[in-house]
Design a protein around this motif. Structure first.
Motif, PDB file in Angstrom:
ATOM      1  N   ILE A 199       0.842  -1.202   0.000  1.00  0.00           N
ATOM      2  CA  ILE A 199       0.000   0.000   0.000  1.00  0.00           C
ATOM      3  C   ILE A 199       0.873   1.247   0.000  1.00  0.00           C
ATOM      4  O   ILE A 199       0.655   2.186  -0.770  1.00  0.00           O
ATOM      5  CB  ILE A 199      -0.962   0.001   1.207  1.00  0.00           C
ATOM      6  N   ASP A 200       1.894   1.254   0.855  1.00  0.00           N
ATOM      7  CA  ASP A 200       2.784   2.414   0.935  1.00  0.00           C
ATOM      8  C   ASP A 200       3.512   2.646  -0.383  1.00  0.00           C
ATOM      9  O   ASP A 200       3.708   3.797  -0.800  1.00  0.00           O
ATOM     10  CB  ASP A 200       3.788   2.243   2.077  1.00  0.00           C
ATOM     11  N   SER A 201       3.919   1.564  -1.022  1.00  0.00           N
ATOM     12  CA  SER A 201       4.604   1.701  -2.318  1.00  0.00           C
ATOM     13  C   SER A 201       3.676   2.313  -3.364  1.00  0.00           C
ATOM     14  O   SER A 201       4.082   3.168  -4.160  1.00  0.00           O
ATOM     15  CB  SER A 201       5.094   0.334  -2.802  1.00  0.00           C
ATOM     16  N   ILE A 202       2.419   1.891  -3.350  1.00  0.00           N
ATOM     17  CA  ILE A 202       1.445   2.429  -4.306  1.00  0.00           C
ATOM     18  C   ILE A 202       1.171   3.903  -4.017  1.00  0.00           C
ATOM     19  O   ILE A 202       1.042   4.720  -4.932  1.00  0.00           O
ATOM     20  CB  ILE A 202       0.145   1.603  -4.262  1.00  0.00           C
ATOM     21  N   LEU A 203       1.083   4.247  -2.730  1.00  0.00           N
ATOM     22  CA  LEU A 203       0.748   5.619  -2.349  1.00  0.00           C
ATOM     23  C   LEU A 203       1.806   6.638  -2.778  1.00  0.00           C
ATOM     24  O   LEU A 203       1.515   7.829  -2.895  1.00  0.00           O
ATOM     25  CB  LEU A 203       0.522   5.714  -0.836  1.00  0.00           C
TER      26      LEU A 203
ATOM     27  N   TYR B  36       3.525 -10.698  -5.988  1.00  0.00           N
ATOM     28  CA  TYR B  36       3.460 -10.848  -7.444  1.00  0.00           C
ATOM     29  C   TYR B  36       2.194 -10.211  -8.002  1.00  0.00           C
ATOM     30  O   TYR B  36       2.233  -9.486  -9.009  1.00  0.00           O
ATOM     31  CB  TYR B  36       3.514 -12.343  -7.809  1.00  0.00           C
ATOM     32  N   ASN B  37       1.069 -10.490  -7.359  1.00  0.00           N
ATOM     33  CA  ASN B  37      -0.216 -10.018  -7.842  1.00  0.00           C
ATOM     34  C   ASN B  37      -0.303  -8.492  -7.857  1.00  0.00           C
ATOM     35  O   ASN B  37      -0.759  -7.882  -8.820  1.00  0.00           O
ATOM     36  CB  ASN B  37      -1.323 -10.593  -6.939  1.00  0.00           C
ATOM     37  N   VAL B  38       0.134  -7.876  -6.760  1.00  0.00           N
ATOM     38  CA  VAL B  38       0.046  -6.415  -6.650  1.00  0.00           C
ATOM     39  C   VAL B  38       1.029  -5.734  -7.596  1.00  0.00           C
ATOM     40  O   VAL B  38       0.728  -4.680  -8.165  1.00  0.00           O
ATOM     41  CB  VAL B  38       0.270  -5.963  -5.193  1.00  0.00           C
ATOM     42  N   LYS B  39       2.192  -6.330  -7.763  1.00  0.00           N
ATOM     43  CA  LYS B  39       3.154  -5.755  -8.703  1.00  0.00           C
ATOM     44  C   LYS B  39       2.623  -5.810 -10.128  1.00  0.00           C
ATOM     45  O   LYS B  39       2.774  -4.860 -10.907  1.00  0.00           O
ATOM     46  CB  LYS B  39       4.491  -6.495  -8.602  1.00  0.00           C
ATOM     47  N   ARG B  40       1.971  -6.917 -10.467  1.00  0.00           N
ATOM     48  CA  ARG B  40       1.431  -7.080 -11.818  1.00  0.00           C
ATOM     49  C   ARG B  40       0.175  -6.225 -12.020  1.00  0.00           C
ATOM     50  O   ARG B  40       0.026  -5.556 -13.052  1.00  0.00           O
ATOM     51  CB  ARG B  40       1.091  -8.551 -12.047  1.00  0.00           C
ATOM     52  N   ASP B  41      -0.734  -6.261 -11.047  1.00  0.00           N
ATOM     53  CA  ASP B  41      -2.009  -5.531 -11.138  1.00  0.00           C
ATOM     54  C   ASP B  41      -2.248  -4.797  -9.814  1.00  0.00           C
ATOM     55  O   ASP B  41      -2.871  -5.373  -8.899  1.00  0.00           O
ATOM     56  CB  ASP B  41      -3.172  -6.486 -11.417  1.00  0.00           C
ATOM     57  N   PRO B  42      -1.765  -3.571  -9.675  1.00  0.00           N
ATOM     58  CA  PRO B  42      -1.876  -2.842  -8.398  1.00  0.00           C
ATOM     59  C   PRO B  42      -3.286  -2.773  -7.825  1.00  0.00           C
ATOM     60  O   PRO B  42      -3.457  -2.764  -6.602  1.00  0.00           O
ATOM     61  CB  PRO B  42      -1.352  -1.447  -8.759  1.00  0.00           C
ATOM     62  N   VAL B  43      -4.316  -2.771  -8.681  1.00  0.00           N
ATOM     63  CA  VAL B  43      -5.687  -2.653  -8.166  1.00  0.00           C
ATOM     64  C   VAL B  43      -6.080  -3.843  -7.297  1.00  0.00           C
ATOM     65  O   VAL B  43      -7.033  -3.743  -6.506  1.00  0.00           O
ATOM     66  CB  VAL B  43      -6.726  -2.480  -9.298  1.00  0.00           C
TER      67      VAL B  43
END
Length: 238
Positions: free
Chosen positions: A62-66, A131-138
């Motif tokens: 979450i922090d990386s996305i933010l 893996y999942n979040v890196k591939r598809d952040p949503v």
């Protein structure tokens, strides 16, 4: 407004619909497992350690996305998260407080995570999240619904069970009152000291989650989030 249970446009309702059978199985298992947790501290500590690593992984993502500007999907996910995710929901530090009571060093847990020295299923789930979040952040939005909101219901069950039967906590010599002792080992499940404020926080979270996800995601993205939600149950609750 929080969507009604019959609102089929609400992403949260769609997630609930597709994970309903898993929910029903959990309700049955939880009451059985609770009896063992109340008697044995090692079971409770193991639960805390597992969820510490899971939530630490989720919240680091979450922090990386933010702070991300890498691509359009990351930016859109960041904008959605900013509409509903609040610091009061963060669990990593809360679980750390509980583990500290039991003299568990979380730096060792994190090193085991880095080295891959975790139970195989937990290690697989953490790798899946990464893996999942890196591939598809949503897909991070699946965890924001399934895991955080589950704590409101599950947390009440755990705290009330501890209050009725202090169980293994009788083995710990402390000057704390029974209530304070229980509060010191159930930080994981606490979002606010006042029940009414906690309820308001939950309702606001649900409302803002719906508003943020209703029109800002494509149907394909919603389907990915629903599938990730089903996978959460498959990894954690089966």
């Amino acid at each position: 407004m929080i969507p009604s249970p019959t609102d089929t446009e609400a992403l949260a309702n769609r997630i609930n619909l597709h994970t309903r059978d898993a929910h029903n199985k959990i309700d049955t298992r939880l009451s059985i497992k609770m009896a063992f947790v109340m008697r044995h501290d090692f079971i409770y500590i193991d639960i805390l350690k597992t969820f510490y690593l899971i939530f630490q992984t989720i919240e680091s993502n979450i922090d990386s996305i933010l702070i991300s500007n890498d691509d359009l999907q990351s930016q859109r996910t960041r904008d959605i998260l900013n509409q509903f995710f609040v610091n009061e929901f963060r669990r990593t530090d809360k679980i750390n407080q509980d583990l500290s009571f039991f003299k568990i060093d979380t730096t060792t847990l994190l090193q085991d995570k880095i080295d891959g020295n975790l139970p195989p299923r937990l290690n697989e789930f953490i790798q899946y999240i990464e893996y999942n979040v890196k591939r598809d952040p949503v897909t991070i939005l699946a965890y924001c619904h399934v895991l955080y909101l589950a704590l409101f219901a599950g947390g009440k069950i755990f705290k009330s069970s501890f209050m009725r039967n202090i169980g293994f906590l009788n083995n710990y010599k402390t000057e704390l009152s029974q209530r304070d002792l229980i509060m010191n080992v159930t930080n994981f499940f606490q979002f606010d000291d006042h029940p009414q404020q906690e309820l308001k926080l939950k309702l606001k979270y649900k409302e803002n989650y719906d508003l943020a996800t209703r029109n800002n995601l494509t149907e394909q993205e919603k389907l990915m989030i629903i599938q990730s939600s089903r996978d959460i149950f498959r990894y954690i609750y089966n």
